[in-house]
Design a protein around this motif. Structure first.
Motif, PDB file in Angstrom:
ATOM      1  N   SER A 142      -4.181   1.089 -15.344  1.00 43.43           N
ATOM      2  CA  SER A 142      -4.606   2.345 -14.737  1.00 43.43           C
ATOM      3  C   SER A 142      -5.408   2.092 -13.461  1.00 43.43           C
ATOM      4  O   SER A 142      -5.220   2.782 -12.447  1.00 43.43           O
ATOM      5  N   ALA A 143      -6.287   1.099 -13.506  1.00 43.78           N
ATOM      6  CA  ALA A 143      -7.084   0.761 -12.329  1.00 43.78           C
ATOM      7  C   ALA A 143      -6.192   0.259 -11.198  1.00 43.78           C
ATOM      8  O   ALA A 143      -6.411   0.589 -10.019  1.00 43.78           O
ATOM      9  N   ASN A 144      -5.183  -0.550 -11.551  1.00 46.35           N
ATOM     10  CA  ASN A 144      -4.242  -1.041 -10.533  1.00 46.35           C
ATOM     11  C   ASN A 144      -3.490   0.112  -9.876  1.00 46.35           C
ATOM     12  O   ASN A 144      -3.245   0.109  -8.668  1.00 46.35           O
ATOM     13  N   ASN A 145      -3.127   1.093 -10.689  1.00 40.77           N
ATOM     14  CA  ASN A 145      -2.406   2.249 -10.152  1.00 40.77           C
ATOM     15  C   ASN A 145      -3.289   3.062  -9.220  1.00 40.77           C
ATOM     16  O   ASN A 145      -2.822   3.568  -8.188  1.00 40.77           O
ATOM     17  N   ASP A 146      -4.552   3.190  -9.582  1.00 42.04           N
ATOM     18  CA  ASP A 146      -5.486   3.895  -8.709  1.00 42.04           C
ATOM     19  C   ASP A 146      -5.612   3.172  -7.364  1.00 42.04           C
ATOM     20  O   ASP A 146      -5.666   3.805  -6.298  1.00 42.04           O
ATOM     21  N   GLU A 147      -5.639   1.845  -7.432  1.00 39.34           N
ATOM     22  CA  GLU A 147      -5.735   1.050  -6.208  1.00 39.34           C
ATOM     23  C   GLU A 147      -4.472   1.200  -5.368  1.00 39.34           C
ATOM     24  O   GLU A 147      -4.542   1.276  -4.128  1.00 39.34           O
ATOM     25  N   PHE A 148      -3.321   1.253  -6.032  1.00 44.42           N
ATOM     26  CA  PHE A 148      -2.062   1.451  -5.313  1.00 44.42           C
ATOM     27  C   PHE A 148      -2.076   2.796  -4.583  1.00 44.42           C
ATOM     28  O   PHE A 148      -1.682   2.884  -3.415  1.00 44.42           O
ATOM     29  N   ARG A 149      -2.504   3.836  -5.289  1.00 48.83           N
ATOM     30  CA  ARG A 149      -2.577   5.159  -4.657  1.00 48.83           C
ATOM     31  C   ARG A 149      -3.521   5.138  -3.460  1.00 48.83           C
ATOM     32  O   ARG A 149      -3.212   5.685  -2.391  1.00 48.83           O
ATOM     33  N   LYS A 150      -4.662   4.506  -3.648  1.00 46.69           N
ATOM     34  CA  LYS A 150      -5.682   4.470  -2.599  1.00 46.69           C
ATOM     35  C   LYS A 150      -5.161   3.779  -1.342  1.00 46.69           C
ATOM     36  O   LYS A 150      -5.420   4.229  -0.212  1.00 46.69           O
ATOM     37  N   LYS A 151      -4.423   2.696  -1.526  1.00 47.51           N
ATOM     38  CA  LYS A 151      -3.970   1.914  -0.381  1.00 47.51           C
ATOM     39  C   LYS A 151      -2.672   2.438   0.216  1.00 47.51           C
ATOM     40  O   LYS A 151      -2.518   2.480   1.434  1.00 47.51           O
ATOM     41  N   ASN A 152      -1.726   2.802  -0.648  1.00 44.17           N
ATOM     42  CA  ASN A 152      -0.374   3.087  -0.180  1.00 44.17           C
ATOM     43  C   ASN A 152      -0.051   4.571  -0.029  1.00 44.17           C
ATOM     44  O   ASN A 152       0.931   4.911   0.641  1.00 44.17           O
ATOM     45  N   MET A 153      -0.832   5.448  -0.638  1.00 47.44           N
ATOM     46  CA  MET A 153      -0.466   6.853  -0.675  1.00 47.44           C
ATOM     47  C   MET A 153      -1.507   7.746  -0.009  1.00 47.44           C
ATOM     48  O   MET A 153      -1.511   8.957  -0.192  1.00 47.44           O
ATOM     49  N   LYS A 154      -2.379   7.137   0.767  1.00 41.83           N
ATOM     50  CA  LYS A 154      -3.431   7.887   1.429  1.00 41.83           C
ATOM     51  C   LYS A 154      -2.910   8.493   2.727  1.00 41.83           C
ATOM     52  O   LYS A 154      -2.250   7.827   3.518  1.00 41.83           O
ATOM     53  N   GLY A 155      -3.200   9.751   2.957  1.00 38.77           N
ATOM     54  CA  GLY A 155      -2.835  10.389   4.209  1.00 38.77           C
ATOM     55  C   GLY A 155      -1.395  10.857   4.255  1.00 38.77           C
ATOM     56  O   GLY A 155      -0.674  10.842   3.259  1.00 38.77           O
ATOM     57  N   ASP A 156      -0.970  11.268   5.443  1.00 34.73           N
ATOM     58  CA  ASP A 156       0.378  11.788   5.622  1.00 34.73           C
ATOM     59  C   ASP A 156       1.379  10.651   5.777  1.00 34.73           C
ATOM     60  O   ASP A 156       1.031   9.463   5.692  1.00 34.73           O
ATOM     61  N   ARG A 157       2.642  11.009   6.037  1.00 33.73           N
ATOM     62  CA  ARG A 157       3.703  10.015   6.139  1.00 33.73           C
ATOM     63  C   ARG A 157       3.421   9.001   7.257  1.00 33.73           C
ATOM     64  O   ARG A 157       3.627   7.796   7.073  1.00 33.73           O
ATOM     65  N   LYS A 162       2.150   3.495   8.844  1.00 28.03           N
ATOM     66  CA  LYS A 162       1.307   2.575   9.597  1.00 28.03           C
ATOM     67  C   LYS A 162       0.699   1.531   8.683  1.00 28.03           C
ATOM     68  O   LYS A 162       0.654   0.332   9.022  1.00 28.03           O
ATOM     69  N   PHE A 163       0.240   1.943   7.505  1.00 27.19           N
ATOM     70  CA  PHE A 163      -0.348   0.989   6.564  1.00 27.19           C
ATOM     71  C   PHE A 163       0.696  -0.026   6.119  1.00 27.19           C
ATOM     72  O   PHE A 163       0.421  -1.231   6.048  1.00 27.19           O
ATOM     73  N   ARG A 164       1.912   0.457   5.821  1.00 26.69           N
ATOM     74  CA  ARG A 164       2.976  -0.442   5.397  1.00 26.69           C
ATOM     75  C   ARG A 164       3.315  -1.434   6.511  1.00 26.69           C
ATOM     76  O   ARG A 164       3.517  -2.624   6.260  1.00 26.69           O
ATOM     77  N   PHE A 165       3.374  -0.938   7.747  1.00 29.64           N
ATOM     78  CA  PHE A 165       3.646  -1.796   8.894  1.00 29.64           C
ATOM     79  C   PHE A 165       2.566  -2.865   9.039  1.00 29.64           C
ATOM     80  O   PHE A 165       2.866  -4.044   9.273  1.00 29.64           O
ATOM     81  N   GLN A 166       1.312  -2.472   8.899  1.00 32.19           N
ATOM     82  CA  GLN A 166       0.216  -3.434   9.049  1.00 32.19           C
ATOM     83  C   GLN A 166       0.273  -4.514   7.975  1.00 32.19           C
ATOM     84  O   GLN A 166      -0.011  -5.684   8.256  1.00 32.19           O
ATOM     85  N   LYS A 167       0.648  -4.142   6.749  1.00 31.54           N
ATOM     86  CA  LYS A 167       0.804  -5.147   5.693  1.00 31.54           C
ATOM     87  C   LYS A 167       1.907  -6.130   6.052  1.00 31.54           C
ATOM     88  O   LYS A 167       1.772  -7.341   5.834  1.00 31.54           O
ATOM     89  N   SER A 168       3.014  -5.611   6.570  1.00 35.06           N
ATOM     90  CA  SER A 168       4.114  -6.483   6.958  1.00 35.06           C
ATOM     91  C   SER A 168       3.694  -7.417   8.093  1.00 35.06           C
ATOM     92  O   SER A 168       4.014  -8.610   8.078  1.00 35.06           O
ATOM     93  N   MET A 169       2.964  -6.882   9.061  1.00 36.21           N
ATOM     94  CA  MET A 169       2.549  -7.699  10.203  1.00 36.21           C
ATOM     95  C   MET A 169       1.623  -8.831   9.771  1.00 36.21           C
ATOM     96  O   MET A 169       1.646  -9.923  10.355  1.00 36.21           O
ATOM     97  N   GLU A 170       0.804  -8.591   8.774  1.00 30.51           N
ATOM     98  CA  GLU A 170      -0.057  -9.667   8.268  1.00 30.51           C
ATOM     99  C   GLU A 170       0.786 -10.850   7.807  1.00 30.51           C
ATOM    100  O   GLU A 170       0.427 -12.012   8.036  1.00 30.51           O
ATOM    101  N   GLN A 171       1.906 -10.554   7.123  1.00 32.98           N
ATOM    102  CA  GLN A 171       2.779 -11.608   6.652  1.00 32.98           C
ATOM    103  C   GLN A 171       3.514 -12.281   7.817  1.00 32.98           C
ATOM    104  O   GLN A 171       3.615 -13.508   7.875  1.00 32.98           O
ATOM    105  N   PHE A 172       4.022 -11.482   8.734  1.00 30.35           N
ATOM    106  CA  PHE A 172       4.753 -12.051   9.862  1.00 30.35           C
ATOM    107  C   PHE A 172       3.846 -12.909  10.735  1.00 30.35           C
ATOM    108  O   PHE A 172       4.255 -13.958  11.242  1.00 30.35           O
ATOM    109  N   GLU A 173       2.607 -12.477  10.926  1.00 31.42           N
ATOM    110  CA  GLU A 173       1.670 -13.256  11.736  1.00 31.42           C
ATOM    111  C   GLU A 173       1.272 -14.545  11.035  1.00 31.42           C
ATOM    112  O   GLU A 173       1.002 -15.559  11.697  1.00 31.42           O
TER     113      GLU A 173
END
Length: 298
Positions: A142-157, A162-173
């Motif tokens: 349940s705590a993991n799901n709350d964290e997922f919502r907080k990070k991935n589902m915050k704000g509009d589309r 943008k958050f998803r892109f930034q996560k990807s860029m961290e890996q690419f960099e």
């Protein structure tokens, strides 16, 4: 060529990737060799955060983890060297979608092999769980799901993209080093072209978690023996790996996989010779570490 951003949960593939992924993630900020040498402690801490082992379980779990790591060191690391050497060759050429999909399937099969190898230990662990530990597992999910919502589902589309892109860029960099503004703009377009529906990913997470909880409760309620518990867990692992292939959401999952591959291809094709050299050097460092680890007596 890059690490996937798939989310993790107990018994889950992947991405990722029960032991190896955790260790490779640590390699981004420290020595892979050091992380692997401390893998027994790291994996124990990770599991303990979900279950809170009692005194009787601690010694058994630590022994099982040590045995799994010993097997992994002796039988799997040379294969990882081949995977990385193949990635180096692809980086210097012009890989296509079929090659990257084959890489993805290869990593997927290796993860499945690791989980199947751990079946006896997982069965014994599941049989030893107490009601309060199952409750702890549910609370952690349940705590993991709350964290997922907080990070991935915050704000509009736009914010979620943008958050998803930034996560990807961290890996690419991590792999290629820094990118120019022009490169980032093209990578952002490829990132945003991926299907975005975090409600689906959250629902899939919760589905897997529900299945895990139902299984450990069944093992306890029916007092299943080791072989029966292994059979049940084997089925759970297969479901986790094959779910995306047979789901009513298959079209979405397929589109996501294809778009992720196109994103990686975009980065590879945009990369300058210096950026490719950076990635090659990082992969060679891992190859050297894996060869060293495989040769070390334990």
């Amino acid at each position: 060529m890059t690490k996937s951003n798939m989310q993790h949960s107990w018994f889950r593939r992947a991405r990722r990737y029960l032991l190896v992924v955790g260790l490779l993630a640590l390699a981004g900020c420290s020595s892979l060799r050091l992380a692997y040498d401390h893998g027994d402690t790291l994996l124990y801490w990770w599991l303990d955060a979900y279950i809170d082992f009692n005194a009787d379980q601690k010694a058994v779990v630590k022994k099982d983890i040590d045995s799994l790591l010993s097997w992994h060191r002796k039988t799997q690391l040379h294969d990882y060297v081949q995977v990385l050497q193949n990635a180096q060759r692809q980086l210097q050429g012009n890989p296509g979608p079929a090659e990257l999909m084959a890489d993805y399937k290869d990593i997927k099969s290796r993860t499945q092999l690791l989980l199947f190898k751990a079946l006896p230990e997982l069965a014994e662990l599941a049989r030893s769980l107490r009601p309060e530990q199952i409750a702890k597992l549910e609370k952690k999910f349940s705590a993991n799901n709350d964290e997922f919502r907080k990070k991935n589902m915050k704000g509009d589309r736009e914010r979620q993209q943008k958050f998803r892109f930034q996560k990807s860029m961290e890996q690419f960099e991590l792999w290629f080093g820094s990118f120019s503004r022009e490169q980032e703009e093209l990578i952002r377009k490829a990132s945003d072209a991926r299907p975005l529906d975090n409600e689906i990913w959250l629902d899939e997470r919760m589905r897997r978690q529900k299945n895990i909880l139902a299984l450990v409760q069944k093992i306890q309620r029916d007092k299943l023996g080791k072989e029966a518990a292994m059979a049940q867990i084997h089925g759970l692992i297969l479901d986790a790996f094959e779910r995306l292939e047979h789901s009513e959401r298959k079209a979405f999952f397929d589109a996501s996989n294809e778009a992720n591959i196109q994103l990686v291809l975009t980065v590879v094709r945009l990369a300058t010779p210096a950026q490719k050299a950076h990635a090659n050097k990082r992969m060679q460092g891992w190859i050297d570490d894996f060869n060293h680890l495989a040769a070390e007596p334990r």
